[in-house]
Design an enzyme around this catalytic site. Sequence first.
Site, PDB file in Angstrom:
ATOM      1  N   THR A  96      34.460  33.058  63.587  1.00 45.07           N
ATOM      2  CA  THR A  96      34.097  31.794  64.232  1.00 45.07           C
ATOM      3  C   THR A  96      33.077  31.031  63.385  1.00 45.07           C
ATOM      4  OG1 THR A  96      34.537  32.746  66.385  1.00 45.07           O
ATOM      5  CG2 THR A  96      33.170  30.781  66.365  1.00 45.07           C
ATOM      6  N   GLU A 123      16.689  32.225  62.885  1.00 50.93           N
ATOM      7  CA  GLU A 123      16.185  31.889  64.219  1.00 50.93           C
ATOM      8  C   GLU A 123      14.779  32.474  64.353  1.00 50.93           C
ATOM      9  OE1 GLU A 123      19.754  33.053  66.829  1.00 50.93           O
ATOM     10  OE2 GLU A 123      19.493  30.888  67.115  1.00 50.93           O
ATOM     11  N   GLY A 135      26.994  30.003  72.280  1.00 50.74           N
ATOM     12  CA  GLY A 135      26.475  31.349  72.504  1.00 50.74           C
ATOM     13  C   GLY A 135      27.532  32.438  72.551  1.00 50.74           C
ATOM     14  N   ALA A 136      27.081  33.655  72.318  1.00 48.60           N
ATOM     15  CA  ALA A 136      27.920  34.845  72.471  1.00 48.60           C
ATOM     16  C   ALA A 136      27.672  35.440  73.857  1.00 48.60           C
ATOM     17  CB  ALA A 136      27.571  35.856  71.390  1.00 48.60           C
ATOM     18  N   LEU A 154      29.119  16.899  57.060  1.00 47.33           N
ATOM     19  CA  LEU A 154      27.920  17.553  56.502  1.00 47.33           C
ATOM     20  C   LEU A 154      26.866  17.812  57.589  1.00 47.33           C
ATOM     21  CD1 LEU A 154      27.446  15.883  53.011  1.00 47.33           C
ATOM     22  CD2 LEU A 154      28.274  18.169  53.521  1.00 47.33           C
ATOM     23  N   GLU A 190      24.407  32.781  63.257  1.00 49.99           N
ATOM     24  CA  GLU A 190      23.906  34.156  63.455  1.00 49.99           C
ATOM     25  C   GLU A 190      25.129  34.991  63.794  1.00 49.99           C
ATOM     26  OE1 GLU A 190      23.161  37.328  64.438  1.00 49.99           O
ATOM     27  OE2 GLU A 190      22.453  36.643  66.385  1.00 49.99           O
ATOM     28  N   SER A 220      29.209  31.557  76.134  1.00 50.81           N
ATOM     29  CA  SER A 220      30.515  32.193  75.952  1.00 50.81           C
ATOM     30  C   SER A 220      31.316  32.027  77.242  1.00 50.81           C
ATOM     31  CB  SER A 220      30.335  33.678  75.652  1.00 50.81           C
ATOM     32  OG  SER A 220      31.563  34.355  75.842  1.00 50.81           O
ATOM     33  N   ASN A 251      26.820  38.673  74.608  1.00 53.28           N
ATOM     34  CA  ASN A 251      26.027  39.904  74.751  1.00 53.28           C
ATOM     35  C   ASN A 251      24.596  39.677  75.231  1.00 53.28           C
ATOM     36  OD1 ASN A 251      25.537  38.663  72.297  1.00 53.28           O
ATOM     37  ND2 ASN A 251      25.294  40.577  71.168  1.00 53.28           N
ATOM     38  N   GLU A 305      32.791  45.808  62.123  1.00 49.57           N
ATOM     39  CA  GLU A 305      31.902  45.748  63.278  1.00 49.57           C
ATOM     40  C   GLU A 305      32.700  46.137  64.527  1.00 49.57           C
ATOM     41  OE1 GLU A 305      30.441  41.834  64.645  1.00 49.57           O
ATOM     42  OE2 GLU A 305      28.499  42.799  64.861  1.00 49.57           O
ATOM     43  N   LYS A 337      24.373  37.492  53.126  1.00 48.73           N
ATOM     44  CA  LYS A 337      25.823  37.572  52.871  1.00 48.73           C
ATOM     45  C   LYS A 337      26.620  36.963  54.039  1.00 48.73           C
ATOM     46  CE  LYS A 337      25.550  42.062  51.333  1.00 48.73           C
ATOM     47  NZ  LYS A 337      26.016  43.282  50.648  1.00 48.73           N
ATOM     48  N   CYS A 352      24.470  42.617  67.655  1.00 43.69           N
ATOM     49  CA  CYS A 352      24.872  42.255  66.286  1.00 43.69           C
ATOM     50  C   CYS A 352      24.090  43.012  65.232  1.00 43.69           C
ATOM     51  CB  CYS A 352      24.704  40.763  66.080  1.00 43.69           C
ATOM     52  SG  CYS A 352      23.086  40.170  66.557  1.00 43.69           S
ATOM     53  N   GLY A 392      27.856  38.595  62.759  1.00 38.14           N
ATOM     54  CA  GLY A 392      27.902  40.037  62.997  1.00 38.14           C
ATOM     55  C   GLY A 392      27.326  40.871  61.870  1.00 38.14           C
TER      56      GLY A 392
HETATM   57  O1  TXE Z   1      33.137  36.052  69.469  1.00 35.18           O
HETATM   58  P1  TXE Z   1      33.484  34.576  69.075  1.00 35.18           P
HETATM   59  P2  TXE Z   1      33.775  36.916  70.656  1.00 35.18           P
HETATM   60  C1  TXE Z   1      31.452  39.802  67.232  1.00 35.18           C
HETATM   61  C2  TXE Z   1      31.804  41.178  67.747  1.00 35.18           C
HETATM   62  C3  TXE Z   1      32.850  40.879  68.765  1.00 35.18           C
HETATM   63  C4  TXE Z   1      33.575  39.738  68.111  1.00 35.18           C
HETATM   64  C5  TXE Z   1      34.357  38.840  69.015  1.00 35.18           C
HETATM   65  O2  TXE Z   1      32.332  41.945  66.702  1.00 35.18           O
HETATM   66  O3  TXE Z   1      33.689  41.957  69.004  1.00 35.18           O
HETATM   67  O4  TXE Z   1      32.565  38.996  67.475  1.00 35.18           O
HETATM   68  O5  TXE Z   1      33.532  38.360  70.076  1.00 35.18           O
HETATM   69  C6  TXE Z   1      32.843  30.215  70.543  1.00 35.18           C
HETATM   70  N1  TXE Z   1      34.646  26.645  67.351  1.00 35.18           N
HETATM   71  N2  TXE Z   1      30.307  39.230  67.906  1.00 35.18           N
HETATM   72  O6  TXE Z   1      35.228  36.738  70.785  1.00 35.18           O
HETATM   73  O7  TXE Z   1      34.921  34.323  69.280  1.00 35.18           O
HETATM   74  C7  TXE Z   1      33.173  31.091  71.725  1.00 35.18           C
HETATM   75  O8  TXE Z   1      33.706  30.336  72.783  1.00 35.18           O
HETATM   76  C8  TXE Z   1      33.485  26.692  68.007  1.00 35.18           C
HETATM   77  C9  TXE Z   1      29.069  39.287  67.232  1.00 35.18           C
HETATM   78  O9  TXE Z   1      32.963  36.635  71.842  1.00 35.18           O
HETATM   79  O10 TXE Z   1      32.901  34.338  67.738  1.00 35.18           O
HETATM   80  C10 TXE Z   1      31.817  31.730  72.013  1.00 35.18           C
HETATM   81  O11 TXE Z   1      31.014  30.847  72.752  1.00 35.18           O
HETATM   82  N3  TXE Z   1      33.148  27.696  68.827  1.00 35.18           N
HETATM   83  C11 TXE Z   1      28.067  38.375  67.842  1.00 35.18           C
HETATM   84  C12 TXE Z   1      31.218  31.910  70.616  1.00 35.18           C
HETATM   85  O12 TXE Z   1      31.942  31.000  69.776  1.00 35.18           O
HETATM   86  C13 TXE Z   1      34.018  28.716  68.977  1.00 35.18           C
HETATM   87  C14 TXE Z   1      28.065  38.306  69.308  1.00 35.18           C
HETATM   88  C15 TXE Z   1      31.364  33.328  70.067  1.00 35.18           C
HETATM   89  O13 TXE Z   1      32.718  33.710  70.180  1.00 35.18           O
HETATM   90  C16 TXE Z   1      35.252  28.719  68.301  1.00 35.18           C
HETATM   91  C17 TXE Z   1      29.392  38.210  69.849  1.00 35.18           C
HETATM   92  C18 TXE Z   1      35.556  27.615  67.441  1.00 35.18           C
HETATM   93  N4  TXE Z   1      36.680  27.556  66.753  1.00 35.18           N
HETATM   94  C19 TXE Z   1      30.437  38.707  69.149  1.00 35.18           C
HETATM   95  N5  TXE Z   1      35.903  29.859  68.635  1.00 35.18           N
HETATM   96  C20 TXE Z   1      26.667  38.487  67.386  1.00 35.18           C
HETATM   97  N6  TXE Z   1      26.341  37.838  66.272  1.00 35.18           N
HETATM   98  O14 TXE Z   1      25.834  39.057  68.053  1.00 35.18           O
HETATM   99  C21 TXE Z   1      35.116  30.541  69.489  1.00 35.18           C
HETATM  100  N7  TXE Z   1      33.976  29.846  69.708  1.00 35.18           N
END
Ligand code: TXE
Length: 487
Positions: free
Chosen positions: A227, A461, A145-146, A239, A245, A173, A148, A384, A454, A279, A247
């Site tokens: 990520t 979801e 999860g993220a 595979l 989901e 997160s 937000n 973003e 893209k 997002c 940005g």
């Molecule tokens: O995202 P991360 P962050 C965007 C937004 C934001 C930026 C960074 O622009 O400023 O991403 O946010 C896990 N393997 N969005 O740093 O790093 C991590 O622990 C597996 C858009 O929070 O992508 C967290 O649980 N997992 C977005 C999750 O991935 C990994 C919402 C997201 O972290 C990993 C949030 C790895 N190698 C940020 N590295 C949206 N779609 O709404 C990190 N994680």
Amino acid sequence: MEYTQFIDGALTTNTNRESWVNYNPADNNPLGTVYQANEEDIEAAVASSQKAFQTWRTKTGAERGRVLLKTAEILRSRLEKIALLETQDVGKPLSESLAVDVSSAADALEYFGGMAATIHGDFVDLKNAFGYTRPEPLGICAGIGAWNYPIQIAAWKAAPALACGNSMIFKPSELTPATALELAQAFMDAGAPPGLFNVVQGDGRVGAMLTAHPGIAKISLTGSVATGKKIFAGAASQLKKVTLELGGKSPLIVFEDADISNAVSAALLANFYTQGEVCSNGTRVFVQHKIYDSFLSQLKERTEKISVGYPADPDTQMGALISKAHLEKVMGFIDAGKAAGATLLTGGIRPEKDFKGRDIRSGNFLTPAIFTDCEDAMEICKEEIFGPVLCILCFDSEEEVIARANDSAYGLAAGVFTNDIKRGHRVIHQIQAGTCWINNYNITPIELPFGGYKQSGLGRENSLAAIQQYTQLKSVYVELGNVDSPY
Ligand code: TXE
């Protein structure tokens, strides 16, 4: 408060783990200690989820659905408690977490709980034979999860996964560890088998361990594009199925015949909800020439009325950004915008006092910002920002705005405002985005698929479309005659 793992039906008590402090974005005071899952925890979570999967998969859809529906009821009955935890973790206004976050999680559980008994395959009549299909669960699915929308994201992933007969290991997160634990407890209280929904805490290293684990069949991420690419690459060696989901830098197009007041309302919703950390936000607001001035003056006036302040105050409309580091990143974009020649029409500063006169200098607050004199190639119009920063762009023709709206590596969402019904559909059909609105913005009912084109993601979801993401189809051919063999 201690945020540990939730494995096999209970919080773990072994806190001999790497840890860090979780801070409240509103004042940067500590909320508690988060314990990073280690390999031992992951193995325990996988073993427990595997055990739960073996019993859960044999239940009927109706039986599974009842547990999901009960979980939704429990979440709703704990609304105030969970909403406050969400607000403390994320920094979003309590008015939002009360109205949206918890109910959106419950909506997903109700939707997929209600649907569970209807998941079925097809029958195919063949010559002297027949065939049928069975949508079967994948096994253990991992949700990542993220920060937000923590509980919404957890439920949007768990509800379809469990309805289809899978079990789930969820990693919130590292910045928002609290409410996934509440969801895990709610599942237990609703009668789910221990291990059906386990929670492991930690940063990207734990996400990477889940991605690489051979016992896990699928990964569903909500996070950044960077990520998403790492997870896709990590999953490729086995595979593994993925749903991503990611940005966006979505366009909101306002034509001159639009209802301006509604279009301004939508632009505000598309940029300033949850401090702009959404997002699907429509951060490139394209306004047709003729209405540019009146749109802008209404937008500025209403933006300046947004009450920025303590998230837990029920009157607050905009809270604090998730972390100091993220605040600095957003401020960096604002500086870059100014340096590139865009005009900061309003906002974009760190306020000293909130709308009730309280000192908020210790929190990660930022006033909602509007940039004018933007150009498509500017960094603020391409990247973003994930903060309360709206960019206004002016356009003349329909053809021109479609080309400019599509000129992005992202394709998560888009909005069009017009009173011309034909133009509304014509334009939306040409926009390269997965989640679109005509005459509204950022409304995400559980009944509609959500996801991106893209680089904004893979898979969908919500809605019936989510069922395909959490099942694999088995085809069965049944012979009614003799085997016709040339040997
Ligand atoms: O995202 P991360 P962050 C965007 C937004 C934001 C930026 C960074 O622009 O400023 O991403 O946010 C896990 N393997 N969005 O740093 O790093 C991590 O622990 C597996 C858009 O929070 O992508 C967290 O649980 N997992 C977005 C999750 O991935 C990994 C919402 C997201 O972290 C990993 C949030 C790895 N190698 C940020 N590295 C949206 N779609 O709404 C990190 N994680």
